[in-house]
Design a protein around this motif. Structure first.
Motif: not given
Lengths: 313, 249
Positions: B91-95, B143
């Motif tokens: 996944l896009f961890l910072e989003n 997040v």
């Protein structure tokens, strides 16, 4: 976003007023805006986790396009020179981008550096065409068909650049909030998942690369006009490094950051040149260390208390 | 029997001294729910990686909808209609969770306009419905980095579902999910798959989940299928009970 707008509006108001109070600052502020534009291009790439140490290439290319066109008296008009030179820079970024977006991290950074240094060498060695290390003079062009005196010309160029910088910053801010901008962040975060969404990370990065080339090119075109002279130094690696320095100094959490960084950079450079002319690079180095250790999110981060971009906040 | 949707034929892959795929073959028909079981290191994840383009086989072919996809990139395979979730969620961890899902919906709809804000995406309603499927509506604005592994796993599945794949591979979809929530998640997930007529292949270690949700079970051993059959047949097979259920699970 609201804080970013407030800081941006405050900065804009100060920039509008300052040259009227201190006319000597007009050129310095214009140079800062040009470097801020190039650093904004670096910010775009940093969102994808990529650093270019070669954006002096687009800065210089655009500046030389202005110099050649102005010298040839072809389109000797600001309203023609700036868009044509910027577009030429974007075209060059598209050509180089086809190659460099295949690489990541240190390879991406060093390839950009290598290509910019090849261009620097060409500018230096092709003396009969480029004027070599002496560079080329840029005769002052007309503005909207009017020939202006130097002071007037510089003031007008400053306000035009300010307007372009605002438009560029708003455009980049909008892009970064769009699906494409978020996909760009995703390259840094998880390229595997991006590919498994059916999205070409190369295409996403390519678009961002062309945008960053256009921004650097816009800065280069204007700097050729205000300095009235272009030299290969514009493509030198130190110049490219300065753009990265400015982006980090200002902070990459918001589009105002590179402009804050560029202004601070000019202030440091200006004072260091007076009080520490032999060691001003050391002053910059110490400043960078302070920023990295104590304010890793740059001046923008200090002002907003924000975390770096992409934290979802 | 419904139409053949995926066929893996004699896949071979060796990593140094390890034969990760050793003639692995599997035929998958539309709307099937195939559970892949087997001990750790049997080559289950490698098989998924081979079918989704992450790894290329040294021999053998993979066909999807009759087309040879062996040499295609993960991106091209995804675009053909094969989705996947991962053993370690990708996944896009910072989003935020909603940004992850909206990006997937943008990818599906090819909505890349720079004038569109991701958080004002026209498919926002569908995004909330997807979060509802995995029971994570409340976590939408958080997040991803802040979330526990089990929740990330479910978001990873929701992201794959957002692409509306014809076939979805899920690598241990309920690992990290608390045991009392497993059936609830699988019930909702199965309903979503049925509604979309999505064929599913899932790697699973929980035999209760296998028994309840698989229409067919493939037992992996040594980089290939050792046994294949209905859940009843497989879970009562003496050798499987001894080598897989007794030891590996």
């Amino acid at each position: 976003m609201a804080r970013q707008l407030i800081i941006g509006a405050g900065l804009l108001a100060a920039l509008i007023i300052f040259p009227l109070l201190s006319p000597w600052s007009t050129v310095i502020l214009t140079v800062a805006l040009c470097e801020g534009l190039a650093a904004l291009g670096i910010l775009v790439l940093l969102r994808a986790g990529q650093v270019s140490f070669g954006h002096g290439l687009y800065f210089a290319f655009s500046a030389y396009v202005v110099a050649f066109m102005a010298a040839a008296r072809f389109g000797h008009e600001v309203l023609i020179l700036v868009p044509v030179a910027t577009a030429a820079s974007g075209l060059l970024a598209a050509l180089v981008g086809l190659f460099v977006v295949r690489y990541r991290a240190i390879f991406f950074g060093m390839l950009n550096l290598a290509i910019s240094m090849v261009f620097f060498s060409l500018l230096e060695k092709l003396f009969s065409i480029t004027g070599g290390a002496d560079g080329k003079r840029v005769p002052r062009p007309t503005l909207a068909g009017i020939s202006l005196e130097r002071a007037e010309f510089e003031l007008w160029i400053f306000y035009i650049t300010l307007g372009l910088a605002v438009l560029a910053a708003l455009g980049v801010a909008r892009y970064l909030l769009s699906p494409g901008g978020k996909a760009l962040e995703a390259i840094k975060s998880n390229e595997t998942r991006l590919e498994y969404l059916g999205v070409s990370s190369r295409k996403v990065l390519f678009g961002a690369y062309v945008l960053s080339g256009l921004l650097a090119g816009l800065g280069g075109a204007v700097i050729a006009l205000v300095s009235g002279h272009v030299t290969p130094e514009l493509a030198y690696w130190v110049r490219s490094g300065e753009f990265v320095f400015i982006a980090i100094l200002g902070g990459v959490g918001g589009v105002v950051g590179p402009f804050l960084g560029a202004l601070m950079f000019q202030i440091i450079r200006g004072y260091a040149a007076v009080y520490a002319p032999e060691t001003w690079h050391a002053v910059l180095g110490v400043m960078l260390l302070v920023i990295i250790f104590f304010a890793p999110n740059g001046l923008y981060g200090l002002m907003t208390g924000r975390k770096p971009a992409g934290t979802g906040q | 029997m419904s139409a053949l949707i995926l066929e893996a034929r004699d896949l071979e892959l060796r990593f140094g001294g390890v034969q990760a795929a050793n003639g692995a073959s599997l035929k998958v028909h539309a709307n099937e729910r195939i559970a892949i079981i087997g001990p750790n290191g049997a080559g289950k994840t490698t098989f998924i990686n081979l079918c989704t383009g992450y790894l290329k086989p040294q021999a053998g072919r993979v066909f999807f909808g009759g087309s040879d996809i062996t040499a295609l990139s993960p991106r091209a395979i995804t675009r053909l209609g094969v989705g996947r979730s991962f053993q370690i969620p990708q996944l896009f961890l910072e989003n935020t969770v909603i940004e992850n899902l909206l990006l997937a919906l943008s990818a599906r709809e090819r909505t890349w306009s720079p004038f569109l804000r991701l958080d004002r995406h026209p498919k926002t309603e569908e995004m909330w419905a997807l979060l509802d499927i995995v029971g994570l509506k409340d976590a939408g604005r958080r997040v991803v980095r802040e979330l526990p592994e089990g929740m990330r796993k479910l978001i990873d599945i929701a992201v794959a579902l957002a692409l509306e794949p014809k076939l979805i591979f899920m690598d241990e979809p309920t690992s990290g999910v608390s045991s009392h929530e497993k059936f609830q998640v699988m019930d909702t997930l199965t309903r979503a798959l049925d509604a979309r007529a999505t064929t599913a292949i899932f790697v699973e270690h929980d035999m209760d989940v296998v028994a309840r949700y698989a229409s067919r079970v493939a037992v992996w051993a040594g980089g290939r299928i050792a046994h294949e059959g209905t859940p009843d047949e497989i879970l009562n097979h003496p050798e499987v009970r001894e080598t897989v259920i007794g030891v590996g699970v």
